[in-house]
Motif scaffolding. Structure first.
Motif, PDB file in Angstrom:
ATOM      1  N   UNK A  70     -10.074  -1.719   1.667  1.00 16.31           N
ATOM      2  CA  UNK A  70      -9.445  -3.027   1.853  1.00 16.31           C
ATOM      3  C   UNK A  70      -8.596  -3.375   0.630  1.00 16.31           C
ATOM      4  N   UNK A  71      -9.127  -3.080  -0.536  1.00 14.36           N
ATOM      5  CA  UNK A  71      -8.371  -3.325  -1.766  1.00 14.36           C
ATOM      6  C   UNK A  71      -7.112  -2.469  -1.784  1.00 14.36           C
ATOM      7  N   UNK A  72      -7.236  -1.217  -1.340  1.00 19.14           N
ATOM      8  CA  UNK A  72      -6.088  -0.318  -1.284  1.00 19.14           C
ATOM      9  C   UNK A  72      -5.016  -0.863  -0.341  1.00 19.14           C
ATOM     10  N   UNK A  73      -5.443  -1.378   0.806  1.00 19.28           N
ATOM     11  CA  UNK A  73      -4.493  -1.945   1.764  1.00 19.28           C
ATOM     12  C   UNK A  73      -3.792  -3.172   1.189  1.00 19.28           C
ATOM     13  N   UNK A  74      -4.549  -4.028   0.539  1.00 22.95           N
ATOM     14  CA  UNK A  74      -3.960  -5.233  -0.055  1.00 22.95           C
ATOM     15  C   UNK A  74      -2.894  -4.867  -1.077  1.00 22.95           C
ATOM     16  N   UNK A 107      -4.616   4.576   5.563  1.00 21.13           N
ATOM     17  CA  UNK A 107      -5.952   4.130   5.158  1.00 21.13           C
ATOM     18  C   UNK A 107      -7.007   4.567   6.170  1.00 21.13           C
ATOM     19  N   UNK A 108      -6.683   4.465   7.459  1.00 15.09           N
ATOM     20  CA  UNK A 108      -7.640   4.843   8.506  1.00 15.09           C
ATOM     21  C   UNK A 108      -7.972   6.330   8.431  1.00 15.09           C
ATOM     22  N   UNK A 109      -6.951   7.155   8.194  1.00 11.28           N
ATOM     23  CA  UNK A 109      -7.167   8.598   8.101  1.00 11.28           C
ATOM     24  C   UNK A 109      -8.033   8.948   6.893  1.00 11.28           C
ATOM     25  N   UNK A 110      -7.698   8.368   5.750  1.00 11.18           N
ATOM     26  CA  UNK A 110      -8.462   8.645   4.534  1.00 11.18           C
ATOM     27  C   UNK A 110      -9.890   8.110   4.651  1.00 11.18           C
ATOM     28  N   UNK A 111     -10.026   6.937   5.249  1.00 11.72           N
ATOM     29  CA  UNK A 111     -11.346   6.330   5.406  1.00 11.72           C
ATOM     30  C   UNK A 111     -12.217   7.172   6.340  1.00 11.72           C
ATOM     31  N   UNK A 127     -15.078   1.234  15.347  1.00  6.69           N
ATOM     32  CA  UNK A 127     -15.190  -0.192  15.007  1.00  6.69           C
ATOM     33  C   UNK A 127     -14.797  -0.438  13.553  1.00  6.69           C
ATOM     34  N   UNK A 128     -15.239   0.422  12.661  1.00  9.26           N
ATOM     35  CA  UNK A 128     -14.931   0.250  11.242  1.00  9.26           C
ATOM     36  C   UNK A 128     -13.441   0.450  10.972  1.00  9.26           C
ATOM     37  N   UNK A 129     -12.849   1.421  11.649  1.00 10.60           N
ATOM     38  CA  UNK A 129     -11.405   1.654  11.491  1.00 10.60           C
ATOM     39  C   UNK A 129     -10.619   0.471  12.048  1.00 10.60           C
ATOM     40  N   UNK A 130     -11.078  -0.063  13.187  1.00 10.09           N
ATOM     41  CA  UNK A 130     -10.418  -1.229  13.775  1.00 10.09           C
ATOM     42  C   UNK A 130     -10.511  -2.436  12.849  1.00 10.09           C
ATOM     43  N   UNK A 131     -11.645  -2.586  12.195  1.00 14.66           N
ATOM     44  CA  UNK A 131     -11.816  -3.687  11.242  1.00 14.66           C
ATOM     45  C   UNK A 131     -10.815  -3.571  10.095  1.00 14.66           C
ATOM     46  N   UNK A 132     -10.562  -2.348   9.647  1.00 18.04           N
ATOM     47  CA  UNK A 132      -9.568  -2.144   8.591  1.00 18.04           C
ATOM     48  C   UNK A 132      -8.179  -2.543   9.081  1.00 18.04           C
ATOM     49  N   UNK A 133      -7.866  -2.175  10.328  1.00 18.83           N
ATOM     50  CA  UNK A 133      -6.574  -2.545  10.895  1.00 18.83           C
ATOM     51  C   UNK A 133      -6.418  -4.054  10.998  1.00 18.83           C
ATOM     52  N   UNK A 134      -7.479  -4.730  11.432  1.00 16.51           N
ATOM     53  CA  UNK A 134      -7.440  -6.195  11.521  1.00 16.51           C
ATOM     54  C   UNK A 134      -7.277  -6.820  10.141  1.00 16.51           C
ATOM     55  N   UNK A 135      -7.943  -6.231   9.167  1.00 14.13           N
ATOM     56  CA  UNK A 135      -7.827  -6.747   7.799  1.00 14.13           C
ATOM     57  C   UNK A 135      -6.384  -6.633   7.308  1.00 14.13           C
ATOM     58  N   UNK A 136      -5.755  -5.490   7.590  1.00 16.29           N
ATOM     59  CA  UNK A 136      -4.370  -5.280   7.154  1.00 16.29           C
ATOM     60  C   UNK A 136      -3.439  -6.314   7.784  1.00 16.29           C
ATOM     61  N   UNK A 137      -3.623  -6.583   9.072  1.00 13.38           N
ATOM     62  CA  UNK A 137      -2.804  -7.596   9.744  1.00 13.38           C
ATOM     63  C   UNK A 137      -3.025  -8.972   9.121  1.00 13.38           C
ATOM     64  N   UNK A 138      -4.271  -9.274   8.796  1.00 12.25           N
ATOM     65  CA  UNK A 138      -4.572 -10.569   8.181  1.00 12.25           C
ATOM     66  C   UNK A 138      -3.911 -10.706   6.812  1.00 12.25           C
TER      67      UNK A 138
END
Length: 203
Positions: A70-74, A107-111, A127-138
């Motif tokens: 999440x930090x990486x995405x931010x 991020x999803x691939x690396x995660x 579910x965890x990958x989807x949560x990362x995607x939702x976080x990125x959109x947010x």
């Protein structure tokens, strides 16, 4: 043993097997001295304690990994999105969407690779990958809200002619807003107009 390069689940199996073997050997010695002693309940409790410890450790390590990504995405999204929104080009949201897709996929691939050693079921991984995607959109939507606030401040401090020029050059959804429409639009509606347009475009 968990730090020797093996996957988490494989390391847990090895460590657990070693602990249980040592326990069984100790119980065998005790059984020789006390023929009527039943070690099954003690063994069951010992295994239960190990499983509880493993579950806690697994959750902690997964939470740490999620936090890192999440930090990486931010970090990957914040500055580029701010720059694109400040530039305000006609392809702004298209560029943001491409950036979001690229960073999310990376991020999803690396995660997914990072958690492969935990041997989670596919539904949990998805579910965890989807949560990362939702976080990125947010993250993108939060930046857009902040930029919308900056736009409002600049609009309030601008001369009418400059506001008209900006109003005519900004596309809020399907139609262009005139100065009179923008002046009548409360601050919350201006922010929502920008965010909703971004959500529609990102989707």
């Amino acid at each position: 043993m968990l730090n020797k390069g093996d996957g988490f689940a494989a390391s847990v199996r090895t460590c657990t097997g070693s602990c249980m073997l040592e326990f069984d050997l100790g119980c065998a010695d005790a059984a020789i001295k006390q023929a009527n002693w039943d070690a099954s309940k003690v063994r069951e409790k010992f295994r239960h304690d190990i499983d509880g410890l493993v579950s806690s450790l697994c959750s902690a390590k997964l939470s740490e990994l999620v936090g890192n990504y999440k930090k990486q995405l931010s970090q990957a999204l914040m500055k580029p999105v701010e720059t694109l929104l400040e530039a305000g080009g006609k392809d702004t949201w298209s560029s943001i969407r491409k950036l979001l897709e690229h960073e999310t996929e990376t991020a999803a691939s690396e995660f997914s690779t990072a958690i492969s050693g935990f041997e989670l079921d596919r539904a949990t991984i998805n579910r965890m990958v989807q949560d990362l995607g939702n976080y990125a959109r947010n993250v993108v939507e939060k930046i857009a809200r902040q930029e919308a606030g900056k736009v409002l401040i600049r609009m309030k401090g601008s001369q009418p002619s400059l506001i008209m020029e900006k109003a005519q050059s900004q596309d809020f959804g399907q139609e262009k807003k005139t100065l009179r429409q923008l002046q009548r639009m409360p601050e919350l509606r201006v922010s929502k107009a920008l965010i909703c347009y971004g959500r529609h475009t990102l989707g």
